[in-house]
Design a protein around this motif. Sequence first.
Motif, PDB file in Angstrom:
ATOM      1  N   ARG A 140      34.500  32.144   3.901  1.00 28.50           N
ATOM      2  CA  ARG A 140      33.275  33.064   4.258  1.00 28.50           C
ATOM      3  C   ARG A 140      33.741  34.387   4.464  1.00 28.50           C
ATOM      4  O   ARG A 140      32.993  35.420   3.833  1.00 28.50           O
ATOM      5  CB  ARG A 140      32.565  32.414   5.585  1.00 28.50           C
ATOM      6  CG  ARG A 140      31.596  32.997   5.730  1.00 28.50           C
ATOM      7  CD  ARG A 140      30.502  32.483   6.839  1.00 28.50           C
ATOM      8  NE  ARG A 140      30.043  31.195   6.218  1.00 28.50           N
ATOM      9  CZ  ARG A 140      28.956  31.243   5.216  1.00 28.50           C
ATOM     10  NH1 ARG A 140      28.612  32.491   4.771  1.00 28.50           N
ATOM     11  NH2 ARG A 140      28.737  30.176   4.794  1.00 28.50           N
ATOM     12  N   GLN A 141      34.853  34.729   5.267  1.00 29.29           N
ATOM     13  CA  GLN A 141      35.273  36.005   5.472  1.00 29.29           C
ATOM     14  C   GLN A 141      35.795  36.796   4.143  1.00 29.29           C
ATOM     15  O   GLN A 141      35.663  37.669   3.664  1.00 29.29           O
ATOM     16  CB  GLN A 141      36.077  36.343   6.583  1.00 29.29           C
ATOM     17  CG  GLN A 141      36.865  37.369   6.917  1.00 29.29           C
ATOM     18  CD  GLN A 141      37.951  37.725   6.234  1.00 29.29           C
ATOM     19  OE1 GLN A 141      38.999  36.943   6.323  1.00 29.29           O
ATOM     20  NE2 GLN A 141      38.174  38.943   5.505  1.00 29.29           N
ATOM     21  N   PRO A 145      36.938  34.016  13.552  1.00 29.14           N
ATOM     22  CA  PRO A 145      36.087  34.615  12.423  1.00 29.14           C
ATOM     23  C   PRO A 145      36.832  34.571  10.957  1.00 29.14           C
ATOM     24  O   PRO A 145      36.095  34.720  10.069  1.00 29.14           O
ATOM     25  CB  PRO A 145      35.674  35.717  12.937  1.00 29.14           C
ATOM     26  CG  PRO A 145      35.734  35.517  14.735  1.00 29.14           C
ATOM     27  CD  PRO A 145      36.971  34.585  14.677  1.00 29.14           C
ATOM     28  N   ARG A 203      26.264  25.625  16.523  1.00 25.53           N
ATOM     29  CA  ARG A 203      26.791  26.496  17.451  1.00 25.53           C
ATOM     30  C   ARG A 203      28.177  26.543  17.032  1.00 25.53           C
ATOM     31  O   ARG A 203      28.982  26.709  18.018  1.00 25.53           O
ATOM     32  CB  ARG A 203      26.802  25.607  18.913  1.00 25.53           C
ATOM     33  CG  ARG A 203      25.136  25.388  19.448  1.00 25.53           C
ATOM     34  CD  ARG A 203      24.260  26.658  19.312  1.00 25.53           C
ATOM     35  NE  ARG A 203      25.050  27.814  19.818  1.00 25.53           N
ATOM     36  CZ  ARG A 203      24.502  28.211  21.022  1.00 25.53           C
ATOM     37  NH1 ARG A 203      23.775  27.501  22.014  1.00 25.53           N
ATOM     38  NH2 ARG A 203      24.948  29.313  21.411  1.00 25.53           N
ATOM     39  N   GLU A 204      28.590  26.815  16.076  1.00 26.89           N
ATOM     40  CA  GLU A 204      29.811  27.237  15.565  1.00 26.89           C
ATOM     41  C   GLU A 204      30.325  28.218  15.966  1.00 26.89           C
ATOM     42  O   GLU A 204      31.618  28.532  16.150  1.00 26.89           O
ATOM     43  CB  GLU A 204      29.836  27.153  13.949  1.00 26.89           C
ATOM     44  CG  GLU A 204      28.839  28.579  13.398  1.00 26.89           C
ATOM     45  CD  GLU A 204      29.129  28.483  12.069  1.00 26.89           C
ATOM     46  OE1 GLU A 204      30.029  28.028  11.305  1.00 26.89           O
ATOM     47  OE2 GLU A 204      28.056  29.140  11.364  1.00 26.89           O
ATOM     48  N   ASP A 205      29.520  29.234  16.393  1.00 28.51           N
ATOM     49  CA  ASP A 205      29.637  30.585  16.996  1.00 28.51           C
ATOM     50  C   ASP A 205      30.551  30.740  18.313  1.00 28.51           C
ATOM     51  O   ASP A 205      31.308  31.487  18.622  1.00 28.51           O
ATOM     52  CB  ASP A 205      28.590  31.662  16.824  1.00 28.51           C
ATOM     53  CG  ASP A 205      27.606  30.904  17.974  1.00 28.51           C
ATOM     54  OD1 ASP A 205      27.145  29.970  17.639  1.00 28.51           O
ATOM     55  OD2 ASP A 205      27.280  31.784  18.731  1.00 28.51           O
ATOM     56  N   ASP A 245      39.232  39.975  14.542  1.00 23.80           N
ATOM     57  CA  ASP A 245      38.627  38.506  14.022  1.00 23.80           C
ATOM     58  C   ASP A 245      39.753  37.610  13.314  1.00 23.80           C
ATOM     59  O   ASP A 245      39.343  36.418  13.151  1.00 23.80           O
ATOM     60  CB  ASP A 245      37.850  38.882  12.730  1.00 23.80           C
ATOM     61  CG  ASP A 245      36.511  39.755  13.331  1.00 23.80           C
ATOM     62  OD1 ASP A 245      36.241  39.574  14.397  1.00 23.80           O
ATOM     63  OD2 ASP A 245      35.812  40.366  12.482  1.00 23.80           O
ATOM     64  N   ASP A 247      32.826  31.686  23.857  1.00 19.99           N
ATOM     65  CA  ASP A 247      32.195  32.122  24.812  1.00 19.99           C
ATOM     66  C   ASP A 247      32.179  31.120  25.864  1.00 19.99           C
ATOM     67  O   ASP A 247      31.590  30.017  25.976  1.00 19.99           O
ATOM     68  CB  ASP A 247      30.636  32.134  24.294  1.00 19.99           C
ATOM     69  CG  ASP A 247      29.326  32.355  25.276  1.00 19.99           C
ATOM     70  OD1 ASP A 247      29.927  32.296  26.548  1.00 19.99           O
ATOM     71  OD2 ASP A 247      28.424  32.917  24.730  1.00 19.99           O
ATOM     72  N   THR A 288      35.742  29.820  17.789  1.00 19.27           N
ATOM     73  CA  THR A 288      35.779  30.202  16.449  1.00 19.27           C
ATOM     74  C   THR A 288      36.991  31.133  16.353  1.00 19.27           C
ATOM     75  O   THR A 288      37.507  31.907  17.116  1.00 19.27           O
ATOM     76  CB  THR A 288      34.633  30.886  15.725  1.00 19.27           C
ATOM     77  OG1 THR A 288      34.813  30.883  14.332  1.00 19.27           O
ATOM     78  CG2 THR A 288      34.118  32.376  16.842  1.00 19.27           C
TER      79      THR A 288
END
Length: 343
Positions: free
Chosen positions: A210-211, A205, A198-200, A222, A228, A203
Amino acid sequence: MTAPPPSHPPPHRAAVLAGVGGCLPPTAVTNDELAQRLDSSDAWIRSRTGIRQRYFAPPGTATSDLAVGAGAEALKSSGTPDADAVLLATTTPDRPCPATAPVVAARLGLTGAAAFDVSAVCTGFVYALAAAAGLIAAGAAERVLVIGAETFSTLLDPDDRSTAVIFGDGAGAVVLRAGEAAEPGALGPFDLGSDGGREDLITVPAGGSRQRLSGVEAAPRDRYFAMDGKEVFRHAVRRMSASARAVLDRAGLRPDDVDHLVGHQANLRITNHVADEVGIPRERCFSNIAEVGNTAAASIPLALDQAHADGVLTAGGRVLLTAFGGGLTWGSTVLTWPRLDRA
């Protein structure tokens, strides 16, 4: 000549709380000041978060500056300026590289001490306590300075009402010394956990490998913190409650044995729900979120420092600490509050 046998730490060696300290930026930012820009109101913010003000670091201030302030206060509280290690829990280091903890250690006159950052977002301070306790239990350190410090305002979209009103900047710190598990101030047991699936939910981004290696330029939004809120609320209550219960079980304690619950200052409603789930009366929860907002990894040590200064935490009181943060991560521990001097 025969070499002497290696030394070993004595049995039942534990990390014992020996000092506390805190540091906040000089100027508070009220709900009314933010509401003018965010099409909100003081009443709306208070009803959903329990926050009436927070502190934002001014230009020219970095996370290390707040960490040094809190660390110096904790060392003073402990009665000696020395430490063998410095652990800094933060989501907002001065730079991606190097770690900020060695800079803090040097500025506190602790050059040569082991120093490293701990990254577990809002659970970072509890993770750092566990790491420090491990260093002491292993005999690798006699005294450890543990700091939680954040300039979370640097991650916030100033126009995002869902996050801009919640977070603030600040730092809190404790000193741990080697002692015995049965004495007041001894930390433990610990409960730690994570769920990277549930890293999202919590965050930033952009900015990491990764980005940067995606071949796609980051969108402006981002680069800011995002979460959330509804899902975070649900997971925070569930994970903190379960972790707190696990620690109490391991310590052989009941909820009635807890004099004070000091949770991560995420949202006053979360704190109240956790207390209800664990079975601890809400009046036993210490909260300073109204005054400082959510300061992420700094929230628990800042709360401990204020509760100690206000005389809420007194010698002999049983204190339960629990936190939840991005990762997802969570953790808890318990201690009997020791006798500490107040500044």
